[in-house]
Design an enzyme around this catalytic site. Structure first.
Site, PDB file in Angstrom:
ATOM      1  CE  LYS A  83      -2.192  -1.390   3.712  1.00  0.00           C
ATOM      2  NZ  LYS A  83      -1.496  -2.693   3.866  1.00  0.00           N
ATOM      3  CB  THR A  84       3.856   2.266   2.001  1.00  0.00           C
ATOM      4  OG1 THR A  84       3.182   1.944   3.215  1.00  0.00           O
ATOM      5  CG2 THR A  84       4.682   3.524   2.185  1.00  0.00           C
ATOM      6  CG  ASP A 128       0.053   3.088   6.820  1.00  0.00           C
ATOM      7  OD1 ASP A 128      -0.883   2.408   6.367  1.00  0.00           O
ATOM      8  OD2 ASP A 128       1.163   2.610   7.103  1.00  0.00           O
ATOM      9  CB  THR A 177      -5.178  -3.716   8.030  1.00  0.00           C
ATOM     10  OG1 THR A 177      -5.533  -3.028   9.219  1.00  0.00           O
ATOM     11  CG2 THR A 177      -3.689  -3.567   7.783  1.00  0.00           C
ATOM     12  NE  ARG A 236       6.899  -4.591   5.477  1.00  0.00           N
ATOM     13  CZ  ARG A 236       5.838  -3.814   5.614  1.00  0.00           C
ATOM     14  NH1 ARG A 236       4.759  -4.279   6.219  1.00  0.00           N
ATOM     15  NH2 ARG A 236       5.851  -2.581   5.160  1.00  0.00           N
TER      16      ARG A 236
HETATM   17  N1  LIG Z   1       3.764  -5.457  -5.923  1.00  0.00           N
HETATM   18  C1  LIG Z   1       5.008  -5.408  -5.428  1.00  0.00           C
HETATM   19  N2  LIG Z   1       6.064  -5.643  -6.210  1.00  0.00           N
HETATM   20  C2  LIG Z   1       7.312  -5.633  -5.699  1.00  0.00           C
HETATM   21  N3  LIG Z   1       7.607  -5.371  -4.405  1.00  0.00           N
HETATM   22  C3  LIG Z   1       6.585  -5.107  -3.592  1.00  0.00           C
HETATM   23  C4  LIG Z   1       5.246  -5.103  -4.046  1.00  0.00           C
HETATM   24  N4  LIG Z   1       4.432  -4.814  -3.017  1.00  0.00           N
HETATM   25  C5  LIG Z   1       5.230  -4.633  -1.953  1.00  0.00           C
HETATM   26  N5  LIG Z   1       6.523  -4.810  -2.279  1.00  0.00           N
HETATM   27  C6  LIG Z   1       7.656  -4.721  -1.369  1.00  0.00           C
HETATM   28  O1  LIG Z   1       7.218  -5.101  -0.083  1.00  0.00           O
HETATM   29  C7  LIG Z   1       7.658  -4.177   0.902  1.00  0.00           C
HETATM   30  C8  LIG Z   1       6.479  -3.760   1.737  1.00  0.00           C
HETATM   31  O2  LIG Z   1       5.591  -2.978   0.963  1.00  0.00           O
HETATM   32  P1  LIG Z   1       4.778  -1.743   1.581  1.00  0.00           P
HETATM   33  O3  LIG Z   1       5.574  -1.046   2.641  1.00  0.00           O
HETATM   34  O4  LIG Z   1       4.314  -0.932   0.444  1.00  0.00           O
HETATM   35  O5  LIG Z   1       3.568  -2.508   2.253  1.00  0.00           O
HETATM   36  P2  LIG Z   1       2.308  -1.900   3.021  1.00  0.00           P
HETATM   37  O6  LIG Z   1       1.104  -2.598   2.491  1.00  0.00           O
HETATM   38  O7  LIG Z   1       2.319  -0.419   2.951  1.00  0.00           O
HETATM   39  O8  LIG Z   1       2.570  -2.355   4.508  1.00  0.00           O
HETATM   40  P3  LIG Z   1       2.011  -1.629   5.865  1.00  0.00           P
HETATM   41  O9  LIG Z   1       0.551  -1.874   5.886  1.00  0.00           O
HETATM   42  O10 LIG Z   1       2.759  -2.370   6.961  1.00  0.00           O
HETATM   43  O11 LIG Z   1       2.387  -0.185   5.776  1.00  0.00           O
HETATM   44  C9  LIG Z   1       8.362  -3.063   0.161  1.00  0.00           C
HETATM   45  O12 LIG Z   1       9.738  -3.165   0.375  1.00  0.00           O
HETATM   46  C10 LIG Z   1       8.127  -3.291  -1.305  1.00  0.00           C
HETATM   47  O13 LIG Z   1       9.362  -3.214  -1.972  1.00  0.00           O
END
Ligand SMILES: Nc1ncnc2c1ncn2[C@@H]1O[C@H](COP(=O)(O)OP(=O)(O)OP(=O)(O)O)[C@@H](O)[C@H]1O
Length: 363
Positions: A83-84, A128, A177, A236
């Site tokens: 998401k981030t 977030d 989430t 992740r």
């Molecule tokens: N579709 C994707 N392709 C490649 N790498 C990804 C992808 N999605 C996430 N990642 C990798 O996974 C890691 C976590 O992603 P991210 O921080 O965006 O997750 P998030 O959903 O925001 O988590 P949170 O809810 O804990 O904030 C990052 O390092 C990113 O490089």
């Protein structure tokens, strides 16, 4: 192995389960340090989530063609699904700066007013855990999203006055989430909602290959598949397991990640072939060996593995349920046939899948 064997070794109990789990979805300190380097920078690099990617691409292209700002975007899905990353891509694709904050950091409406009033035109505000914002801040956000305006209240009591403050048009990207926890008035103000799904193993393999390239790690196709299969559908976790496997490959082999090296390394870290860790297996083992597959009450199960009820319910169970290894029924927790199979145990003859048997061990 006899599931009723009382002489079987005591069920292992895990370390404090929620924190520091190698298969935990939330980011730890090391993740934060390396994630910036691994984040895809544009939609083309972003692996998987085809539907969300395609829809978002349309939203962003249309906004660019109009020369305006993109609609507000809500992204929902489990931690670590991207998401981030996607919010940063939205900013990059719009050629706009991004400001990152989170619901728990905004406790007062004034905190939000300060952020909103300092945004520049077209800026992306990533919020977030938007479901954890305070109520007054949430109400201020309604007006900001709809009219690009906030009322700043000055003074207290009868003398208090609301001073309207114009905001530059901006794009809010909210992440949660639990989309179901958002009040409908907030949910309705997003022009686009994308639900992020867990990733398929083939997609995670692509994530692992990409990260290995960026980290300069030699990896065989089967090595990436082994890591992907144990990553619980979450990029992740895939990236984190890759880093641990890389360490192992450097110390114990020639640095190249083969299938054998990946499997050996992840066995050391107690992440099994399906992504279950020590706590998950402890819960499942207790359910099968001590309670003949259930039904058994949550409290009893938690005592049996030496963990808090909440740890079992919130940390271990969601993945076990998702994997179809455990069912939550009104009469207690029940193991599925797949659970017996996964642990290599044979169910007792009277155990009926789905909890049809009278529960002897309910707690
Ligand atoms: N579709 C994707 N392709 C490649 N790498 C990804 C992808 N999605 C996430 N990642 C990798 O996974 C890691 C976590 O992603 P991210 O921080 O965006 O997750 P998030 O959903 O925001 O988590 P949170 O809810 O804990 O904030 C990052 O390092 C990113 O490089």
């Amino acid at each position: 192995m006899n599931p009723y064997d009382e002489s079987a070794p005591a069920t292992p109990t895990g370390p404090p389960a929620a924190g520091g789990r190698i298969v935990g979805g939330a980011a730890d300190g090391e993740d934060q340090a390396v994630e910036a380097a691994l984040r895809p920078k544009d939609l083309g690099e972003f692996v998987g989530q085809e539907r969300v990617r395609e829809q978002l691409d349309l939203v962003l292209r249309a906004a660019r063609a109009r020369g305006g700002v993109a609609d507000h975007v809500l992204l929902s899905g489990a931690p670590g699904l991207g998401k981030t990353t996607l919010s940063m891509i939205i900013a990059a694709e719009m050629g706009a700066p991004i400001r990152i904050t989170s619901g728990p950091a905004i406790q007062h409406a004034g905190d939000l007013a300060a952020i909103l009033s300092s945004l520049t035109e077209g800026e992306v505000l990533f919020l977030d855990e938007i479901h954890r914002m305070s109520r007054p801040a949430e109400e201020m956000l309604y007006m900001a999203m709809e009219d690009f305006r906030v009322d700043v209240v000055v003074g207290k009591g009868p003398g208090a006055t609301a001073i309207p403050l114009e905001l530059p048009p901006f794009t809010l990207v909210g992440a949660t989430t639990r989309a179901g926890l958002l009040p409908p008035p907030l949910r309705d103000r997003f022009g686009f909602t994308g639900h992020m799904e867990f990733y398929a193993p083939a997609e995670l393999e692509r994530v692992v290959h990409r990260s290995a390239r960026l980290l300069d790690v030699g990896i065989a196709g089967e090595g990436a598949a082994e890591i992907a299969g144990r990553s619980r559908g979450t990029p992740r976790i895939a990236n984190r397991l890759l880093r641990r496997v890389r360490d192992y490959a450097q110390v114990k082999a020639d640095g190249v990640v083969t299938r054998e090296i990946a499997a050996q390394a992840l066995d050391v870290y107690e992440v099994d072939g399906r992504g279950l860790d020590r706590l998950d297996r402890a819960v499942l083992t207790a359910l099968l060996k001590l309670f003949a597959g259930g039904p058994v009450g949550l409290s009893t199960l938690a005592v049996a593995v030496g963990e808090e009820r909440e740890t079992v319910e919130e940390v271990a169970e969601p993945f076990l349920v998702r994997e179809g290894l455990l069912a939550r029924t009104p009469r207690g927790r029940v193991a599925t046939p797949a659970a017996w199979q996964h642990l290599g145990l044979v169910p007792p003859p009277q155990a009926v899948p789905g909890g049809g048997r009278q529960g002897l061990f309910e707690g």
